[in-house]
Write a protein that holds these residues in place. Structure first.
Motif, PDB file in Angstrom:
ATOM      1  N   UNK A 175       1.034  -1.184   0.217  1.00 44.48           N
ATOM      2  CA  UNK A 175       0.188  -0.028   0.159  1.00 44.48           C
ATOM      3  C   UNK A 175       0.646   0.942  -0.267  1.00 44.48           C
ATOM      4  N   UNK A 176       0.436   1.918  -0.669  1.00 43.98           N
ATOM      5  CA  UNK A 176       1.444   3.598  -1.060  1.00 43.98           C
ATOM      6  C   UNK A 176       0.406   4.962  -1.077  1.00 43.98           C
ATOM      7  N   UNK A 177       0.887   5.995  -0.984  1.00 45.92           N
ATOM      8  CA  UNK A 177       0.424   7.158  -1.259  1.00 45.92           C
ATOM      9  C   UNK A 177       1.183   7.523  -2.462  1.00 45.92           C
ATOM     10  N   UNK A 178       0.380   8.676  -3.183  1.00 47.77           N
ATOM     11  CA  UNK A 178       1.251   9.304  -4.386  1.00 47.77           C
ATOM     12  C   UNK A 178       2.486  10.569  -3.777  1.00 47.77           C
ATOM     13  N   UNK A 179       3.604  10.425  -3.457  1.00 46.84           N
ATOM     14  CA  UNK A 179       3.882  10.716  -3.364  1.00 46.84           C
ATOM     15  C   UNK A 179       5.751  10.209  -3.660  1.00 46.84           C
ATOM     16  N   UNK A 180       6.141  11.727  -3.905  1.00 45.75           N
ATOM     17  CA  UNK A 180       7.449  11.275  -5.154  1.00 45.75           C
ATOM     18  C   UNK A 180       8.048  10.324  -4.169  1.00 45.75           C
ATOM     19  N   UNK A 181       8.444  10.476  -3.016  1.00 49.93           N
ATOM     20  CA  UNK A 181       9.366   9.195  -2.155  1.00 49.93           C
ATOM     21  C   UNK A 181       8.946   8.533  -1.583  1.00 49.93           C
ATOM     22  N   UNK A 182       7.882   7.617  -2.500  1.00 48.47           N
ATOM     23  CA  UNK A 182       7.261   6.524  -2.947  1.00 48.47           C
ATOM     24  C   UNK A 182       7.708   5.547  -3.208  1.00 48.47           C
ATOM     25  N   UNK A 183       8.837   6.395  -4.102  1.00 48.34           N
ATOM     26  CA  UNK A 183       9.554   5.162  -5.211  1.00 48.34           C
ATOM     27  C   UNK A 183      10.606   3.820  -4.404  1.00 48.34           C
ATOM     28  N   UNK A 184      11.084   4.828  -3.727  1.00 50.93           N
ATOM     29  CA  UNK A 184      11.949   4.085  -3.174  1.00 50.93           C
ATOM     30  C   UNK A 184      11.905   3.995  -1.332  1.00 50.93           C
ATOM     31  N   UNK A 185      10.335   3.926  -0.865  1.00 46.50           N
ATOM     32  CA  UNK A 185       9.996   3.127  -0.003  1.00 46.50           C
ATOM     33  C   UNK A 185       9.562   2.226  -0.261  1.00 46.50           C
ATOM     34  N   UNK A 186       8.381   1.881  -1.475  1.00 49.96           N
ATOM     35  CA  UNK A 186       8.514   1.339  -1.783  1.00 49.96           C
ATOM     36  C   UNK A 186       9.426  -0.418  -2.400  1.00 49.96           C
ATOM     37  N   UNK A 187      10.237   0.358  -3.018  1.00 47.90           N
ATOM     38  CA  UNK A 187      11.130  -0.527  -3.326  1.00 47.90           C
ATOM     39  C   UNK A 187      11.677  -1.620  -2.328  1.00 47.90           C
ATOM     40  N   UNK A 188      12.419  -0.702  -1.107  1.00 45.77           N
ATOM     41  CA  UNK A 188      11.998  -1.426  -0.146  1.00 45.77           C
ATOM     42  C   UNK A 188      12.010  -1.947   0.973  1.00 45.77           C
ATOM     43  N   UNK A 189      10.346  -2.320   0.383  1.00 42.17           N
ATOM     44  CA  UNK A 189       9.323  -3.174   0.833  1.00 42.17           C
ATOM     45  C   UNK A 189       9.130  -4.888  -0.255  1.00 42.17           C
ATOM     46  N   UNK A 190       9.383  -3.727  -1.137  1.00 44.64           N
ATOM     47  CA  UNK A 190       9.264  -4.880  -2.371  1.00 44.64           C
ATOM     48  C   UNK A 190      11.051  -5.718  -2.046  1.00 44.64           C
ATOM     49  N   UNK A 191      12.097  -4.723  -2.179  1.00 46.78           N
ATOM     50  CA  UNK A 191      12.875  -6.024  -2.119  1.00 46.78           C
ATOM     51  C   UNK A 191      13.262  -6.837  -0.818  1.00 46.78           C
ATOM     52  N   UNK A 192      12.493  -6.456  -0.147  1.00 46.04           N
ATOM     53  CA  UNK A 192      12.375  -7.189   1.565  1.00 46.04           C
ATOM     54  C   UNK A 192      11.855  -8.682   1.022  1.00 46.04           C
ATOM     55  N   UNK A 193      10.285  -8.462   0.144  1.00 51.96           N
ATOM     56  CA  UNK A 193      10.089  -9.678   0.234  1.00 51.96           C
ATOM     57  C   UNK A 193      10.994 -10.630  -0.708  1.00 51.96           C
ATOM     58  N   UNK A 194      11.448  -9.889  -1.696  1.00 50.73           N
ATOM     59  CA  UNK A 194      12.234 -11.001  -2.205  1.00 50.73           C
ATOM     60  C   UNK A 194      12.943 -11.675  -1.648  1.00 50.73           C
ATOM     61  N   UNK A 195      14.316 -10.878  -0.807  1.00 53.46           N
ATOM     62  CA  UNK A 195      14.689 -11.977  -0.039  1.00 53.46           C
ATOM     63  C   UNK A 195      14.333 -12.782   0.431  1.00 53.46           C
ATOM     64  N   UNK A 196      12.495 -12.487   1.509  1.00 47.56           N
ATOM     65  CA  UNK A 196      12.348 -13.650   2.001  1.00 47.56           C
ATOM     66  C   UNK A 196      11.677 -14.695   1.342  1.00 47.56           C
ATOM     67  N   UNK A 197      11.618 -14.281  -0.740  1.00 44.47           N
ATOM     68  CA  UNK A 197      11.499 -15.281  -1.429  1.00 44.47           C
ATOM     69  C   UNK A 197       9.320 -15.276  -1.436  1.00 44.47           C
ATOM     70  N   UNK A 198       9.182 -13.876  -0.855  1.00 45.98           N
ATOM     71  CA  UNK A 198       7.421 -14.077  -0.741  1.00 45.98           C
ATOM     72  C   UNK A 198       7.108 -13.413  -2.203  1.00 45.98           C
ATOM     73  N   UNK A 199       6.309 -13.455  -2.765  1.00 45.22           N
ATOM     74  CA  UNK A 199       5.308 -12.374  -3.956  1.00 45.22           C
ATOM     75  C   UNK A 199       4.626 -11.722  -4.080  1.00 45.22           C
ATOM     76  N   UNK A 200       5.332 -10.853  -4.542  1.00 44.12           N
ATOM     77  CA  UNK A 200       4.017  -9.595  -4.471  1.00 44.12           C
ATOM     78  C   UNK A 200       3.373  -9.751  -5.344  1.00 44.12           C
ATOM     79  N   UNK A 201       2.093  -9.466  -5.434  1.00 39.23           N
ATOM     80  CA  UNK A 201       0.873  -9.475  -5.965  1.00 39.23           C
ATOM     81  C   UNK A 201       0.685  -8.169  -6.614  1.00 39.23           C
ATOM     82  N   UNK A 202       1.243  -7.045  -6.158  1.00 40.05           N
ATOM     83  CA  UNK A 202       0.796  -5.631  -6.889  1.00 40.05           C
ATOM     84  C   UNK A 202       1.074  -4.618  -6.039  1.00 40.05           C
TER      85      UNK A 202
END
Length: 273
Positions: A175-202
């Motif tokens: 879950x995100x909000x429309x801010x310029x820093x979202x890309x960086x913060x979303x990236x952290x959450x997605x990278x963590x999921x990848x490290x834990x081998x958990x799929x990201x639905x969207x």
């Protein structure tokens, strides 16, 4: 990795880089029957993660599924309030029983269902909070639950790691909000999921726009959305863009989230289903 490593993680307490995250998984309550476990995460607080969790559970319940919500946001629990739950959870020597919501019978387990007062602060250190989240999985009876939604705390800290390592999460939505820093913060959450081998639905963007009540024009109150670029960068879909809607906030405050009839998350539900 230790020089004496036997490559057998089952009897090892070390948390080395080469360890399979699934080796930390905890068994659920022996009587639990759980289908899919869906994590709802955010890189930062205040983006409506809990509200998205509630709306997803309600929509799945409307489709005839038996749903549960494990509120892993121990220091900021809000799930019971949104459903108008006032009673406390009960239990015995071996089992904690979740509280069912009034309309759809969604099973809910939250720290506020165990505290004497809803406003009592949880002033605990990380390991105790992590242990409580584990207990919500191991000691709570999730009976014939088709979809168990885990409302995660914001960020990529200790509790999020505990959830990803202890609970067999099938996938997450971010879950995100429309801010310029979202890309960086979303990236952290997605990278963590990848490290834990958990799929990201969207991705689900909340507070994406405000719809003018007179002309219907969409107004970007919090700035122009960058979610499409972010989704493309990480090759994951955009599942929903939710508007600023006072009815959503009112329903959460009044405990009537189950009565709210909105279609913002239909595409997200279809994708997860």
């Amino acid at each position: 990795m230790s020089e004496e490593c036997t490559h057998d993680c089952s009897n090892c307490s070390s948390n080395c880089d080469s360890r399979d995250p699934k080796s930390f998984l905890e068994a659920p309550h022996p009587a639990s029957r759980i289908g899919k476990v869906i994590g709802v995460v955010s890189g930062k607080g205040g983006v409506g993660k809990s509200m998205v969790t509630e709306l997803l559970a309600v929509e799945f319940a409307r489709r005839g599924y038996h749903c549960g919500i494990l509120d892993a946001d121990i220091t900021g629990p809000s799930i019971p309030r949104a459903f108008g739950i006032t009673e406390k959870a009960m239990g015995n020597e071996t089992t904690i029983f979740p509280v069912k919501t009034k309309k759809y019978g969604i099973d809910v387990m939250s720290i506020n269902l165990l505290l004497p007062n809803d406003t009592d602060p949880v002033v605990w250190r990380g390991p105790v909070i992590g242990g409580t989240v584990k207990q919500f999985w191991t000691d709570v009876l999730w009976d014939n639950t088709d979809y168990l939604f885990v409302d995660m705390p914001p960020g990529t800290g200790d509790v999020a790691l505990t959830v990803f390592q202890s609970i067999p999460v099938d996938g997450i939505v971010v879950v995100t909000s429309p801010q310029d820093l979202v890309s960086m913060i979303v990236g952290k959450a997605i990278r963590m999921a990848e490290m834990m081998n958990i799929p990201v639905y969207g991705l689900i963007e909340n507070m994406s726009y405000l719809e003018c009540p007179d002309c219907g024009k969409k107004i970007s109150v919090f700035g122009e959305s960058h979610i499409a670029e972010t989704a493309a960068a990480y090759q994951i879909p955009v599942l929903a863009q939710m508007p600023v809607n006072s009815a959503l906030a009112a329903a959460c405050d009044n405990g009537t989230i189950e009565d709210l009839d909105v279609d913002y998350l239909l595409d997200a539900v279809n994708a997860i289903e």
